[in-house]
Structures are given as structure tokens and as C-alpha cells.
Design an enzyme around this catalytic site. Structure first.
Site, mmCIF file in Angstrom:
data_model
loop_
_atom_site.group_PDB
_atom_site.id
_atom_site.type_symbol
_atom_site.label_atom_id
_atom_site.label_comp_id
_atom_site.label_asym_id
_atom_site.label_seq_id
_atom_site.Cartn_x
_atom_site.Cartn_y
_atom_site.Cartn_z
ATOM 1 N N LYS A 1 -6.356 14.828 4.110
ATOM 2 C CA LYS A 1 -5.931 14.419 2.784
ATOM 3 C C LYS A 1 -6.230 15.740 1.584
ATOM 4 O O LYS A 1 -5.495 15.563 0.878
ATOM 5 C CB LYS A 1 -6.997 13.316 2.250
ATOM 6 C CG LYS A 1 -6.935 11.949 3.127
ATOM 7 C CD LYS A 1 -5.656 11.303 3.278
ATOM 8 C CE LYS A 1 -5.587 10.619 4.524
ATOM 9 N NZ LYS A 1 -4.274 10.385 4.928
ATOM 10 N N ARG B 1 5.085 6.945 8.579
ATOM 11 C CA ARG B 1 5.762 5.910 9.735
ATOM 12 C C ARG B 1 6.565 4.807 8.731
ATOM 13 O O ARG B 1 6.426 4.878 7.652
ATOM 14 C CB ARG B 1 4.513 4.794 10.272
ATOM 15 C CG ARG B 1 3.672 4.329 9.190
ATOM 16 C CD ARG B 1 2.622 3.452 9.510
ATOM 17 N NE ARG B 1 2.061 2.687 8.429
ATOM 18 C CZ ARG B 1 0.969 3.034 7.603
ATOM 19 N NH1 ARG B 1 0.348 4.349 7.640
ATOM 20 N NH2 ARG B 1 0.567 2.331 6.555
ATOM 21 N N HIS C 1 -8.606 -3.399 1.193
ATOM 22 C CA HIS C 1 -7.473 -2.411 1.731
ATOM 23 C C HIS C 1 -6.608 -2.966 2.746
ATOM 24 O O HIS C 1 -5.694 -2.157 3.111
ATOM 25 C CB HIS C 1 -8.167 -1.356 2.014
ATOM 26 C CG HIS C 1 -9.225 -0.673 1.271
ATOM 27 N ND1 HIS C 1 -8.839 -0.046 -0.025
ATOM 28 C CD2 HIS C 1 -10.509 -0.453 0.916
ATOM 29 C CE1 HIS C 1 -9.867 0.116 -0.868
ATOM 30 N NE2 HIS C 1 -11.051 0.105 -0.181
ATOM 31 N N GLU D 1 -12.657 13.355 -6.003
ATOM 32 C CA GLU D 1 -11.928 13.187 -6.988
ATOM 33 C C GLU D 1 -12.498 12.460 -8.191
ATOM 34 O O GLU D 1 -13.184 11.956 -8.187
ATOM 35 C CB GLU D 1 -10.557 12.234 -6.548
ATOM 36 C CG GLU D 1 -9.857 12.776 -5.446
ATOM 37 C CD GLU D 1 -8.824 11.731 -4.999
ATOM 38 O OE1 GLU D 1 -8.715 10.578 -5.465
ATOM 39 O OE2 GLU D 1 -8.085 12.064 -3.844
HETATM 40 C C1 MV4 Z 1 -8.720 5.802 -5.827
HETATM 41 C C2 MV4 Z 1 -9.210 4.877 -6.588
HETATM 42 C C3 MV4 Z 1 -9.447 5.089 -7.866
HETATM 43 N N1 MV4 Z 1 -9.685 6.589 -8.123
HETATM 44 N N2 MV4 Z 1 -8.939 6.993 -5.988
HETATM 45 C C4 MV4 Z 1 -8.133 3.365 -1.884
HETATM 46 C C5 MV4 Z 1 -7.656 3.430 -0.530
HETATM 47 C C6 MV4 Z 1 -6.988 4.944 -0.605
HETATM 48 N N3 MV4 Z 1 -5.921 5.082 0.015
HETATM 49 C C7 MV4 Z 1 -7.218 5.217 -1.917
HETATM 50 N N4 MV4 Z 1 -7.969 4.141 -2.504
HETATM 51 C C8 MV4 Z 1 -8.201 4.416 -3.915
HETATM 52 N N5 MV4 Z 1 -8.190 5.479 -4.445
HETATM 53 C C9 MV4 Z 1 -9.365 7.455 -7.336
HETATM 54 N N6 MV4 Z 1 -9.443 8.921 -7.461
HETATM 55 C C10 MV4 Z 1 -9.081 3.564 -6.224
HETATM 56 C C11 MV4 Z 1 -8.721 3.113 -4.818
HETATM 57 C C12 MV4 Z 1 -8.659 2.082 -4.598
HETATM 58 C C13 MV4 Z 1 -7.186 1.419 -4.229
HETATM 59 C C14 MV4 Z 1 -5.842 1.986 -3.979
HETATM 60 C C15 MV4 Z 1 -4.873 1.490 -3.541
HETATM 61 C C16 MV4 Z 1 -5.047 0.180 -3.400
HETATM 62 C C17 MV4 Z 1 -5.903 -0.497 -3.400
HETATM 63 C C18 MV4 Z 1 -7.100 0.015 -3.755
HETATM 64 C C19 MV4 Z 1 -8.503 -0.862 -3.787
HETATM 65 C C20 MV4 Z 1 -9.542 -0.132 -4.204
HETATM 66 C C21 MV4 Z 1 -9.507 1.071 -4.426
#
Ligand code: MV4
Length: 509
Positions: free
Chosen positions: A119, A298, A238, A203
Site C-alpha cells: 500500500k 483481479r 469489510h 494516513e
Molecule cells: C480509510 C478510512 C478512513 N480514512 N482510510 C477500510 C478497508 C481499507 N481498504 C480501507 N478502509 C478504510 N480506510 C482513511 N484514511 C475508512 C476505511 C473504511 C472503509 C473503507 C471502505 C469500505 C468500508 C470501510 C469500512 C470501514 C473503514
């Protein structure tokens, strides 16, 4: 550069293996299944032109044995391997080994899989390509002290993430400096145990967010297009539950949709992408702004909603691109028509904390009719649960607009009957009736905030009906109890007329 593909080994199982085999059949390509002992009679084995056993049920001893699978591909004369999703799909070493064996990996180059697997490396590449990324680190943090300094610079709240992670593991939100050290240690420990690498980075935390991702497709000649977006904000731990296209988040923001599409194409170009991929963005409605999150290298579970609104068969296109064909269209040839929604149907009990359920499918009635699609890898009599992902099917509908698609999804869910174990069908049905879902007014915390198990089973005549059924079915067959609970649950959302109920009680329907 033409690469002849006449036979493809599908290194997967379940609905995605069946999906890929259907695409092969339509292109006149033979397909080869591999299967574990648990899948001897599985749908994907029956669908294939040939099938080979690869080992015992546990994935480590079967679907994850890359070298063994490559050996089978070589022995049976396949020219290519399609990895599906999960298992070996995003393993750069596997993709490389397939190519080194002289076979075609139906997916992106190993280099793209690897660079997007990290990442921090991905953030750096995207930052340099001008793709918006969340403010924060572009390299891993060496220790808690560095985390404290970085957080002070970014400004609280911040989010700690695993550099080799994804999907939410090893993530921590930190609101004040007092918590940063413990959060760093915790995230790092979790990252190490989950991904074999304890590196974490920081972040800026985006408190309210929606998940919007863009489908991309690239050929071997540098042509890259996007096939618009999908919104997947309805998630639980998730795990996506509902996906749709177009994204309700972008309903009133056509310029932002275009901008995200262009950013996704730039992202694909920046990492040397070929074949189908998805660029994930975090959408911040308070801006509104969007930020790059990651690239999924994918074909994803939710690809059908994109197929339904664009008319493009993504699995077929994957095969054609892998054979060296150039993309058969340009960006301006593509458009989104109408609205598509997908519900993931899993063998889980939504009334009981989504505990995975297992059992044999006793009865199965699939919805059908206009603009209804069911992608499934199981059939009546199949044993489900225990060894693999609980996803048993995907129900996808199309409508001329979102309201029509929701109506159609309700109708389709009401037609669905799966007995033998609990499923998420009633849960999906509950979402389709939720005023905030209907209004498109939701974010990634929707399920946590809105859903309570009691909502699925109103304390009404459902219980009485179930008791009456228990008396009838209990005499008719063993194990009827489980079936009864299912009927009770499924029926909760359905208007039940008196004559229907009487018929059921008499055991004639
Ligand atoms: C975040 C976020 C808030 N702020 N990054 C969760 C999975 C990962 N791929 C990235 N995720 C998140 N990153 C920052 N800087 C909130 C999430 C997140 C989330 C993102 C997409 C779909 C569902 C989620 C559920 C909880 C938190």
C-alpha cells in the site's frame, strides 16, 4: 502479439470458476477444473470439459498449491490459467511462475500485482501520477516515535494501516497522541500475524466515507479504459454485502464521476496494468472529495453490476486481452445504461451475528425473469460451508433506474428459496426496504448503525406459523426443524394470504 489459447485451467472453485468457464465456452475455449476432495461433485467440476483432483479439502493443500496447479496445466495441454478471485489471484509469485512455465496468466503482470500489493508503494506511485491520495506517509514507519511525529504533522485523527494489508486488518483509528504508541504496537502486531509483515503507515482519517471503485480494463498495447464505477458502501466487517452501479454517492456529481474515471485510468497506466482491475477510492461526501485507496488486481466478485450497465462481458474480455487482442472499444464508446444492484448470498445467519452456517442444500428455487441474473456455484444436494468462503451465490438485477432496480431486487429476493442452512437472503431483503438505502443516503457504517438482528424476525404470526409447520414437517422428514426456521425467516417480508397459509399448514405447498 497473438497468444493462442484453446484450453484454460481455472484455478478456483464456486461461482467464479463457473463464471469463467461460461466465458470460455462462449469463446470456443475448453476449460479445465481443478478440485479438492470436498468439491468432487461441485458445479465447477461438472461445468468443465476436464477436471483434475488437486488434494484434500483445506485450501493450503489444494487450491493454494500453485506449483501443483501449474504442473497439471502443463500436463493437460492448457495454454493459460485463470485464477478467479481469492486463493492465488493476487499472488505475484504465482503469476510469475505461470509465465515462467510458458503459460499465460489471465490477469495483470506480476510486477503490477507486487507493486499494488504494497500500500505504501502504491501510494507513492499514485501520488507521483497525480492521482489523489489521502494525506499521509508514503513509506512504512520504523517505530512508535516516528508514528507520533508523522501524526503530529498530518493532524489527528489519523489512521494506522498495514503496508502489506488491505481489507481492514491491522487498521487503527487514533484520535489523540496519548493513544498513538499502543495503537502503533497493536496495528504492527496484527499486521505481522495477518500478512507476515509488521510494517504500518499513517494516513489522515476520513471520518465519514463511502466506498466507490472504478473498473478498468487494459490491453497489451497501452490502451486503458474505465467501465465506470461501482458503489460498495454497504459492507459488514469489510465484507461487501450490496454493490451497485452507478454509485448513488455520485448521483448529483457527474463531473466527479468523470474525474474518478480519469484518475482510475491514470492509476492503471502508472503501474503498467494489463487486463481487468479495480481502482478503489474513498469518497468523502463532506468535500466532496475522493482519494485513492488501493488497486485490486483481479476480476472482482461484484463485476456483474458493471457488466449489466455497460453490456461488456468482462470475463470474456479478460480472455481476449490475454490472447493479445486489442480492446474492442474506446472510452467514448462506453456508457452506463440504467442501474444494476448485486446482493451477495452467503451461508451465514444474519439473526445470529452472521455466524457461518453449514449444511446440504435441501431445496433451491432461484429467482428468474427479465433482467435477473444469478451467478452461483452450488446446486441442490451440495454441501456448503466449513472449508471455503460462505458466498453461495450472487443475485444481480438491472432496472432502467435505481428505484426500478430496487423493486426488481425485492421481487427476486422474494422468489428465492434456499433451505438446508441459513442465508443472507432475508438480510438483503431488509436492506431493500430501508428508507436510507432507498434514498441513497448511507456510508460504510450503515449496517453497524442501522441493523439489529431482531429486525429480521418480527414477533408476529411468523412464530405461530413456524410452530404449525413444525408439526407438519416434523412428521414428514427428519431435520425438518432447520427448514422450518428458514421458511419462517424468509416469509417475514412477504405478504401472506390466508389461503396460502392454510395450504402450507396442510403441507400441500
Ligand atoms: C480509510 C478510512 C478512513 N480514512 N482510510 C477500510 C478497508 C481499507 N481498504 C480501507 N478502509 C478504510 N480506510 C482513511 N484514511 C475508512 C476505511 C473504511 C472503509 C473503507 C471502505 C469500505 C468500508 C470501510 C469500512 C470501514 C473503514
Amino acid at each position: 502479439m497473438q497468444r493462442k489459447i484453446e484450453k484454460v485451467l481455472v484455478a478456483n472453485r464456486g461461482e467464479i470458476a463457473v463464471r469463467v468457464m461460461r466465458a470460455c465456452r462462449e469463446l470456443g475455449i475448453k476449460s479445465v477444473a481443478v478440485y479438492s476432495d470436498a468439491d468432487r461433485m461441485a458445479q465447477h467440476v461438472q461445468q468443465a470439459d476436464e477436471a483434475y483432483r488437486i488434494g484434500p479439502a483445506p485450501a493450503r493443500e489444494s487450491y493454494l498449491r500453485g506449483e501443483h496447479i501449474i504442473e497439471i496445466a502443463l500436463r493437460c495441454g492448457a495454454q493459460a490459467i485463470h485464477p478467479g478471485y481469492g486463493f492465488l489471484a493476487e499472488n505475484g509469485d504465482f503469476a510469475e511462475a505461470v509465465e515462467l512455465a510458458g503459460l499465460t496468466f489471465i490477469g495483470p503482470p506480476a510486477s503490477a500485482i507486487r507493486s499494488m500489493g504494497s500500500k505504501t508503494a502504491a501510494r507513492k506511485i499514485m501520488f507521483e501520477a497525480g492521482v489523489p491520495v489521502v494525506p499521509g506517509d508514503k513509506t512504512g514507519l520504523p517505530n512508535a516515535r516516528a508514528a507520533m511525529e508523522s501524526a503530529a504533522k498530518i493532524g489527528y485523527p489519523v489512521m494506522l494501516k498495514a503496508a502489506m494489508g488491505g481489507g481492514g486488518k491491522g487498521m487503527r483509528v487514533v484520535h489523540t497522541e496519548t493513544n498513538i504508541e499502543a495503537a502503533f504496537e497493536g496495528a504492527s502486531r496484527e499486521a505481522l500475524s495477518s500478512f507476515g509483515d509488521g510494517t504500518v503507515y499513517l494516513e489522515k482519517y476520513v471520518p465519514v466515507s463511502r466506498h466507490v471503485e472504478v473498473q478498468v480494463m487494459a490491453d497489451m498495447y497501452g490502451n486503458v479504459v474505465h467501465l465506470f464505477e461501482r458503489e460498495c458502501s454497504i459492507q459488514r466487517r469489510h465484507q461487501k454485502v450490496i454493490e451497485e452501479s452507478p454509485a448513488p454517492a455520485l448521483e448529483l456529481l457527474p463531473e466527479m464521476r468523470d474525474e474518478m474515471g480519469r484518475a482510475a485510468v491514470a492509476a492503471a497506466k502508472a503501474c503498467g496494468y494489463v487486463n481487468a482491475g479495480t481502482v478503489e477510492f474513498l469518497f468523502d461526501p463532506s468535500g466532496p472529495n475522493f482519494y485513492f485507496l488501493e488497486v485490486n488486481t483481479r476480476l472482482q466478485v461484484e463485476h456483474p453490476v458493471t457488466e449489466m450497465v455497460t453490456g461488456v462481458d468482462l470475463a470474456q474480455l479478460q480472455l481476449r486481452v490475454a490472447m493479445g487482442e486489442p480492446l474492442p472499444f474506446k472510452q467514448e464508446d462506453l456508457k452506463q445504461t440504467g442501474h444494476a444492484i448485486e446482493c451477495r448470498i452467503s451461508a451465514e445467519d444474519p439473526a445470529n451475528g452472521f455466524l457461518p452456517d453449514a449444511g446440504r442444500i435441501r431445496t433451491l428455487v432461484r429467482p428468474a425473469g427479465p433482467w435477473v441474473r444469478v451467478d452461483s456455484g452450488v446446486n441442490v444436494g451440495d454441501e456448503v460451508g466449513v472449508y471455503y468462503d460462505p458466498l453461495v451465490a450472487k443475485l444481480i438485477v438491472w432496472g432502467e433506474n435505481r428505484a426500478a432496480a430496487i423493486e426488481r431486487m425485492r421481487r427476486a429476493l422474494d422468489e428465492y428459496r434456499i433451505t438446508g442452512f441459513k442465508t443472507t437472503v432475508p438480510f438483503s431483503r431488509w436492506i431493500m426496504d430501508h428508507p436510507r438505502f432507498i434514498a441513497g443516503d448511507f456510508d460504510t457504517s450503515f449496517i453497524d448503525r442501522e441493523f439489529r438482528a431482531e429486525m429480521l424476525i418480527p414477533q408476529d404470526e411468523g412464530l405461530i406459523r413456524a410452530a404449525a409447520l413444525a408439526a407438519v414437517l416434523g412428521e414428514r422428514e427428519k431435520g425438518g426443524g432447520q427448514q422450518i426456521k428458514q421458511i419462517q425467516q424468509v416469509s417475514d417480508h412477504r405478504p401472506s394470504s390466508g389461503w396460502k397459509r392454510k395450504g402450507r399448514e396442510a403441507g400441500i405447498s
